[in-house]
Design a protein around this motif. Structure first.
Motif, PDB file in Angstrom:
ATOM      1  N   LYS A 247       0.593  -1.418   0.298  1.00 56.25           N
ATOM      2  CA  LYS A 247      -0.019   0.238   0.266  1.00 56.25           C
ATOM      3  C   LYS A 247       0.654   1.191  -0.138  1.00 56.25           C
ATOM      4  O   LYS A 247       0.128   2.275  -0.619  1.00 56.25           O
ATOM      5  CB  LYS A 247      -0.772  -0.150   1.565  1.00 56.25           C
TER       6      LYS A 247
ATOM      7  N   LEU B  98      -3.612  -5.833  -3.072  1.00 56.64           N
ATOM      8  CA  LEU B  98      -4.006  -4.917  -2.267  1.00 56.64           C
ATOM      9  C   LEU B  98      -5.310  -4.827  -1.419  1.00 56.64           C
ATOM     10  O   LEU B  98      -5.781  -5.921  -0.731  1.00 56.64           O
ATOM     11  CB  LEU B  98      -3.483  -3.708  -2.642  1.00 56.64           C
ATOM     12  N   LYS B  99      -6.670  -5.133  -2.461  1.00 60.66           N
ATOM     13  CA  LYS B  99      -7.487  -5.154  -2.549  1.00 60.66           C
ATOM     14  C   LYS B  99      -7.590  -6.582  -1.729  1.00 60.66           C
ATOM     15  O   LYS B  99      -9.074  -6.768  -0.927  1.00 60.66           O
ATOM     16  CB  LYS B  99      -8.414  -4.590  -2.873  1.00 60.66           C
TER      17      LYS B  99
ATOM     18  N   GLY C 294      -4.357  -8.035   1.076  1.00 59.61           N
ATOM     19  CA  GLY C 294      -3.393  -6.899   1.342  1.00 59.61           C
ATOM     20  C   GLY C 294      -2.287  -7.379   1.538  1.00 59.61           C
ATOM     21  O   GLY C 294      -1.297  -8.279  -0.143  1.00 59.61           O
ATOM     22  N   VAL C 295      -1.504  -6.930   1.849  1.00 62.27           N
ATOM     23  CA  VAL C 295      -0.026  -7.050   1.726  1.00 62.27           C
ATOM     24  C   VAL C 295       0.288  -8.013   1.514  1.00 62.27           C
ATOM     25  O   VAL C 295       0.295  -8.761   2.582  1.00 62.27           O
ATOM     26  CB  VAL C 295       1.298  -5.520   2.287  1.00 62.27           C
ATOM     27  N   SER C 296       1.679  -8.295   0.145  1.00 66.72           N
ATOM     28  CA  SER C 296       1.787  -9.586  -0.145  1.00 66.72           C
ATOM     29  C   SER C 296       2.803  -9.631  -1.595  1.00 66.72           C
ATOM     30  O   SER C 296       2.188  -9.039  -2.260  1.00 66.72           O
ATOM     31  CB  SER C 296       0.570 -10.639  -0.107  1.00 66.72           C
TER      32      SER C 296
END
Lengths: 80, 133
Positions: free
Chosen positions: B15, B71-72, B75-77
């Protein structure tokens, strides 16, 4: 298989891949109309369509579609 | 499949490059300058550390950025592995014969001095990136 049946199946696949039960497809639908339909989910949708209909698309076909109608016609021609 | 390819980096959807990079720099990574890729519509920065894989932080600019939906959704990955190859076209041909699907034709990437990149997806491996030498 009729085009109408294919459209119903495509809609179910879109709902499953994009995890959104509210998606409603029409022949005029384009990627900007559907939240979450990007280049990666496009390919995930293609793979799901190929598995469901037991068909195979070429990369040229996949990258050339501009709306649902063109996608639908490709499926229709392969199932004819 | 990728016999002659050399592992290059792990791509991480973030993000905020600033927020994520801070945690890594505290762990000894060196952060390289942020660049904007107008084709992918993302901001990119690399994190490097001796003995560790190179990390590519990819931050969306807006909703049209390719990593926005990742991201939606999760998430952060980490979302792709990148491999360096001699001929991107030969590698695409080889991978397509193994049912990898090309997301888009190869394009120049600002983050790699305009060397060509492309992304391919396979249902059993997920997303990989090719970077031409």
């Amino acid at each position: 298989m009729e085009k109408k049946e294919i459209l119903v199946a495509l809609q179910a696949i879109f709902r499953e891949v994009l995890d959104d039960e509210n998606i409603v497809l029409s022949e005029e639908t384009v990627s900007n109309d559907i939240e979450g339909w990007d280049s990666l989910t496009h390919i995930q949708i293609i793979v799901a369509i190929e598995q469901y209909f037991k068909i195979k698309f070429t990369s040229k076909e996949i990258l050339s579609w501009k709306n649902i109608d063109e996608m639908l016609n490709s499926v229709y021609e392969k199932k004819a | 499949m990728l016999e002659n390819a050399i592992f290059h980096h792990v791509g991480i959807a973030v993000k905020s490059i600033t927020d994520t990079a801070l945690l890594y720099t505290e762990a000894g990574y060196r952060m390289l300058p942020v660049v904007y890729d107008p084709i992918q519509n993302v901001n990119i920065s690399f994190l490097e550390k001796n003995g560790s894989p190179l990390l590519e932080l990819v931050e969306p600019v807006d909703k049209t950025s390719p990593v926005y939906n990742i991201l939606k959704k999760v998430g952060v990955s980490a979302y792709h592995f990148c491999y360096e190859v001699v001929s991107i076209q030969d590698c695409i041909t080889a991978l397509e014969s193994k049912d990898f699907r090309l997301l888009q034709e190869p394009v120049p990437a600002v983050a790699f001095n305009n060397r060509k990149i492309c992304f391919l997806y396979h249902i059993d491996t997920g997303l990989i990136e090719l970077l031409e030498k």
